[in-house]
Design an enzyme around this catalytic site. Sequence first.
Site, PDB file in Angstrom:
ATOM      1  N   LYS A 145     -31.149  19.028 -13.533  1.00 44.51           N
ATOM      2  CA  LYS A 145     -30.099  19.382 -14.490  1.00 44.51           C
ATOM      3  C   LYS A 145     -30.614  20.275 -15.643  1.00 44.51           C
ATOM      4  O   LYS A 145     -30.804  21.457 -15.425  1.00 44.51           O
ATOM      5  CB  LYS A 145     -29.397  18.109 -14.972  1.00 44.51           C
ATOM      6  CG  LYS A 145     -28.776  17.383 -13.742  1.00 44.51           C
ATOM      7  CD  LYS A 145     -27.744  16.347 -14.002  1.00 44.51           C
ATOM      8  CE  LYS A 145     -27.056  16.039 -12.676  1.00 44.51           C
ATOM      9  NZ  LYS A 145     -27.154  14.660 -12.208  1.00 44.51           N
ATOM     10  N   TYR A 191     -27.725   6.397  -9.270  1.00 42.03           N
ATOM     11  CA  TYR A 191     -27.676   7.473  -8.274  1.00 42.03           C
ATOM     12  C   TYR A 191     -28.939   8.297  -8.381  1.00 42.03           C
ATOM     13  O   TYR A 191     -29.331   8.698  -9.482  1.00 42.03           O
ATOM     14  CB  TYR A 191     -26.444   8.359  -8.522  1.00 42.03           C
ATOM     15  CG  TYR A 191     -26.325   9.516  -7.550  1.00 42.03           C
ATOM     16  CD1 TYR A 191     -26.016   9.293  -6.205  1.00 42.03           C
ATOM     17  CD2 TYR A 191     -26.512  10.833  -7.971  1.00 42.03           C
ATOM     18  CE1 TYR A 191     -25.892  10.348  -5.320  1.00 42.03           C
ATOM     19  CE2 TYR A 191     -26.388  11.898  -7.088  1.00 42.03           C
ATOM     20  CZ  TYR A 191     -26.078  11.649  -5.754  1.00 42.03           C
ATOM     21  OH  TYR A 191     -25.971  12.703  -4.878  1.00 42.03           O
ATOM     22  N   ASP A 235     -36.011   7.988 -13.220  1.00 45.62           N
ATOM     23  CA  ASP A 235     -35.201   9.126 -12.819  1.00 45.62           C
ATOM     24  C   ASP A 235     -34.535   9.653 -14.084  1.00 45.62           C
ATOM     25  O   ASP A 235     -33.544   9.096 -14.557  1.00 45.62           O
ATOM     26  CB  ASP A 235     -34.168   8.702 -11.773  1.00 45.62           C
ATOM     27  CG  ASP A 235     -33.287   9.870 -11.353  1.00 45.62           C
ATOM     28  OD1 ASP A 235     -33.381  10.944 -11.984  1.00 45.62           O
ATOM     29  OD2 ASP A 235     -32.503   9.692 -10.401  1.00 45.62           O
TER      30      ASP A 235
END
Length: 420
Positions: free
Chosen positions: A258, A135, A230
């Site tokens: 995050k 994702y 990522d």
Amino acid sequence: MKRARLVIPGGVNSPVRAFRAVGGQPLFIAKAQGANIWDADGNRYLDYVGSWGPMILGHAHPAVVEAAKNAIERGSSFGAPTEGEVRLAELICRRVASVKKVRLVSSGTEACMSAIRLARGFTGRDTILKFEGCYHGHADYLLVKAGSGVATLGLPDSPGVPADFAKHTLTLPFNDVGKLRELFATRGKEIACAIIEPVVGNSGLINPAPGYLEALREVTAESGSLLIFDEVMTGFRLGVSGAQGLFGITPDLTTFGKIIGGGMPMGAYGGREDIMNLIAPEGPVYQAGTLSGNPCAVAAGLATLENLGAPGTYEQLEGICQQLEDGLKRALRDANITGVVQRCGSMYTLFFNDGSAVKNFEDAKKCDHEKFKAYFRLMLERGIYLPPSGYEAAFVSLAHTRDDIDRTIEAAKAALAGIK
Ligand SMILES: *Cc1c(COP(=O)(O)O)cnc(C)c1O
């Protein structure tokens, strides 16, 4: 929740928060401190969601609270450069050797979207490669065989994404070197970039097979394609320099999110200087943001990264997570339930299957998600808050104590005994 449903689609502002895969209503959270969260009814839970990754220091860490408070008192946004942004950029570049320059944005989605635009601008190619079950945020061309909430809800690739956009996205199964080499041998020269979660968190936790990331680095370099790691989830979590430090791979570009915002909205992308110099106003690849490098988010992020930089933090995490892994494996054996606990640093997933390793998205899909549902509910009843999906990694923070871990293992023993 009834009130929420009337005014917010599904009652939630991000689909993973809904309890669709596990049944029941999501907890409405009133407050959090350290490793604990409290719902609106005052019930306390030991938290393994950690806001889906950012809260590595634990909730409401005093240094982060203090930094964010001080920042907001000086004004919440200026739309002009601040010294804090420079300090955060310097810190990221210092810790992650492949990152020579970095641009701050407001989410992981934005970071991945921008990094891909940059890779396309740099290479002059349109095609991108992603891996099934990874994702990278909800940009159109990245919602192809995506993990996380898309997998949890069992959605096909999302409506609203024109086929014309998605056709530029190639996908491969994770951990399959043969298919990887085959694709690059035939179409490598078309591929602008490969974007990957070096350790997958969004299909549940899946480690890269030995040599897999090395092969990916090799074929991308040979084809003139950029390699984008990522590290929105893994960055500053799996070690001071993230997954790339752990595996010794140098990507061309890296995306963050995050943890770098310490629980405030923040993302970043960075990498090789020659590539980053193409970004406006230095170069022609456009990317902008009113709230990019927001001073409160920067302050919270800086405080988080500074605390993480203290000696021994990752060793501490490794220690308690090893304890948790061992305990969960024992609990599975004791309950005579087959399954596998996969972990990397402070991220892990308990998959219910025949006990064989989960190597890719197909393996994750074949797991017994009904058993996960039962396990999740039984753990919640015992005050343990896990990610409400078998396609997600659970996160451990520095605020989790050895007693917390023991309590979790005891709860897991009881929960597993209650399944079947
Ligand atoms: C969470 C996540 C994203 C998206 O970040 P948002 O801040 O939710 O937009 C992208 N990539 C990975 C690997 C993630 O875990």
